[in-house]
Design a protein around this motif. Sequence first.
Motif, PDB file in Angstrom:
ATOM      1  N   UNK A  36      -2.202  10.588  15.732  1.00 26.94           N
ATOM      2  CA  UNK A  36      -3.629   9.607  15.256  1.00 26.94           C
ATOM      3  C   UNK A  36      -2.396   8.501  14.654  1.00 26.94           C
ATOM      4  N   UNK A  37      -3.175   7.244  15.207  1.00 23.21           N
ATOM      5  CA  UNK A  37      -2.295   6.036  14.456  1.00 23.21           C
ATOM      6  C   UNK A  37      -3.021   5.781  13.432  1.00 23.21           C
ATOM      7  N   UNK A  38      -2.437   4.825  12.765  1.00 22.14           N
ATOM      8  CA  UNK A  38      -3.331   4.223  11.479  1.00 22.14           C
ATOM      9  C   UNK A  38      -2.218   2.401  11.768  1.00 22.14           C
ATOM     10  N   UNK A  39      -3.730   1.874  10.733  1.00 22.31           N
ATOM     11  CA  UNK A  39      -3.384   0.619  10.491  1.00 22.31           C
ATOM     12  C   UNK A  39      -2.922   0.682   8.422  1.00 22.31           C
ATOM     13  N   UNK A  40      -3.323   1.077   8.126  1.00 23.08           N
ATOM     14  CA  UNK A  40      -3.133   0.997   6.821  1.00 23.08           C
ATOM     15  C   UNK A  40      -2.788   1.804   5.983  1.00 23.08           C
ATOM     16  N   UNK A  41      -1.802   1.881   5.194  1.00 23.47           N
ATOM     17  CA  UNK A  41      -1.191   3.092   4.635  1.00 23.47           C
ATOM     18  C   UNK A  41      -2.001   3.941   4.301  1.00 23.47           C
ATOM     19  N   UNK A  80       1.869   4.388  12.693  1.00 23.42           N
ATOM     20  CA  UNK A  80       2.208   3.441  11.914  1.00 23.42           C
ATOM     21  C   UNK A  80       1.624   2.318  12.539  1.00 23.42           C
ATOM     22  N   UNK A  81       0.619   1.268  12.271  1.00 24.36           N
ATOM     23  CA  UNK A  81       1.264  -0.334  13.344  1.00 24.36           C
ATOM     24  C   UNK A  81       1.762  -1.357  11.952  1.00 24.36           C
ATOM     25  N   UNK A  82       1.529  -1.003  10.930  1.00 22.83           N
ATOM     26  CA  UNK A  82       2.452  -2.060   9.702  1.00 22.83           C
ATOM     27  C   UNK A  82       3.969  -2.258  10.183  1.00 22.83           C
ATOM     28  N   UNK A  83       4.704  -1.681  11.311  1.00 20.47           N
ATOM     29  CA  UNK A  83       6.390  -1.112  11.558  1.00 20.47           C
ATOM     30  C   UNK A  83       6.201  -2.431  12.252  1.00 20.47           C
ATOM     31  N   UNK A  84       7.677  -1.734  13.038  1.00 20.05           N
ATOM     32  CA  UNK A  84       8.651  -2.846  13.867  1.00 20.05           C
ATOM     33  C   UNK A  84       8.090  -2.218  15.607  1.00 20.05           C
ATOM     34  N   UNK A  85       7.175  -0.996  15.979  1.00 23.72           N
ATOM     35  CA  UNK A  85       6.660  -1.085  16.942  1.00 23.72           C
ATOM     36  C   UNK A  85       5.204  -1.512  17.829  1.00 23.72           C
ATOM     37  N   UNK A  86       4.445  -1.186  18.729  1.00 26.48           N
ATOM     38  CA  UNK A  86       3.413  -1.614  18.445  1.00 26.48           C
ATOM     39  C   UNK A  86       2.399  -0.140  19.072  1.00 26.48           C
ATOM     40  N   UNK A  87       1.608  -0.141  19.174  1.00 31.67           N
ATOM     41  CA  UNK A  87       0.011   0.527  19.466  1.00 31.67           C
ATOM     42  C   UNK A  87       0.934   1.113  21.027  1.00 31.67           C
ATOM     43  N   UNK A  93       0.998  -1.361  -0.297  1.00 28.57           N
ATOM     44  CA  UNK A  93       0.258  -0.008  -0.330  1.00 28.57           C
ATOM     45  C   UNK A  93       0.669   1.175   0.114  1.00 28.57           C
ATOM     46  N   UNK A  94       1.818   1.573   0.336  1.00 26.45           N
ATOM     47  CA  UNK A  94       3.482   2.168   0.189  1.00 26.45           C
ATOM     48  C   UNK A  94       3.167   3.132  -1.005  1.00 26.45           C
ATOM     49  N   UNK A  95       3.673   1.936  -2.450  1.00 20.44           N
ATOM     50  CA  UNK A  95       3.649   2.492  -3.078  1.00 20.44           C
ATOM     51  C   UNK A  95       2.369   3.748  -3.929  1.00 20.44           C
ATOM     52  N   UNK A  96       1.034   2.890  -3.714  1.00 18.79           N
ATOM     53  CA  UNK A  96       0.645   3.364  -4.266  1.00 18.79           C
ATOM     54  C   UNK A  96       0.373   5.077  -2.965  1.00 18.79           C
ATOM     55  N   UNK A  97      -0.031   4.963  -2.047  1.00 23.85           N
ATOM     56  CA  UNK A  97       0.155   5.966  -0.974  1.00 23.85           C
ATOM     57  C   UNK A  97       1.254   7.023  -1.750  1.00 23.85           C
ATOM     58  N   UNK A  98       2.246   7.051  -2.014  1.00 23.60           N
ATOM     59  CA  UNK A  98       2.874   7.794  -2.584  1.00 23.60           C
ATOM     60  C   UNK A  98       2.176   8.450  -3.423  1.00 23.60           C
ATOM     61  N   UNK A  99       2.309   7.416  -4.653  1.00 20.60           N
ATOM     62  CA  UNK A  99       1.560   8.306  -5.727  1.00 20.60           C
ATOM     63  C   UNK A  99       0.234   8.907  -5.894  1.00 20.60           C
ATOM     64  N   UNK A 100      -0.691   8.637  -4.585  1.00 23.87           N
ATOM     65  CA  UNK A 100      -2.012   9.572  -4.565  1.00 23.87           C
ATOM     66  C   UNK A 100      -1.799  11.111  -3.669  1.00 23.87           C
ATOM     67  N   UNK A 101      -0.550  10.786  -3.169  1.00 21.80           N
ATOM     68  CA  UNK A 101       0.129  11.874  -2.585  1.00 21.80           C
ATOM     69  C   UNK A 101       0.698  12.905  -3.250  1.00 21.80           C
TER      70      UNK A 101
END
Length: 216
Positions: A203-208, A186-193, A91-99
């Motif tokens: 803000x905390x997000x689960x998906x890009x 972000x919750x998809x990385x190396x650490x937790x909520x 989801x990162x590539x599509x997020x960057x494209x949209x931005x």
Amino acid sequence: MKAVIFDLDGTLTDSIESITYSANEALKHVGYGPFNKEDYKRFVGDGAKTLLERCLKNRGDEKLAHFSELEQEYKKIFKEYCTYKVTPYEGIVSLLEELRRNEIQIAVLSNKPHEQTVKVVESIFGEDCFDMVVGQNSDIAKKPSPDGIYYISEHLNIPISEIIYVGDTDTDMKAGKRAGALTVGVLWGFRNREELQKNEADIIIQYPDELLEYVL
């Protein structure tokens, strides 16, 4: 919002394999056994020097007697393997494209050494994806200092009030808060909520793609 600054490891890219391989090979060189990927997810985030210090201390070298030798070996290995099995999160590539499509400026601020930061970003996303890429260097204090965020803000000519800072660790949230930026954990990385909440992520997000709600 007019700009988004992203952390790299654990935010844009899953780079734990490259870090694990490089650090374990360096540790082998100085006579210490390896750590697993979950260990490195706890060790990373504050730059290579701190990563290596954490490795040594967790192997009982509290006085860091082997640090110089370990650092020299790690730099040599990581220079070659910094892109080893590194992939963008889903989801990162599509997020960057949209931005970019919406004329939002995007930048990278990492505690990874600058040379390797640029190499990873360009190999994964191309040379023209980001408006700025800033890794750790002697001119700018590493995160959690806000200096890198100030530096990017100045060079993009965008005030902090119109910038979102996105990351996955306590170090990222501290840097963003100290700069006065809106901080997104972000919750998809190396650490937790829990870690993100403890360090006052706005803000905390689960998906890009959730980020778009706060930018556009």
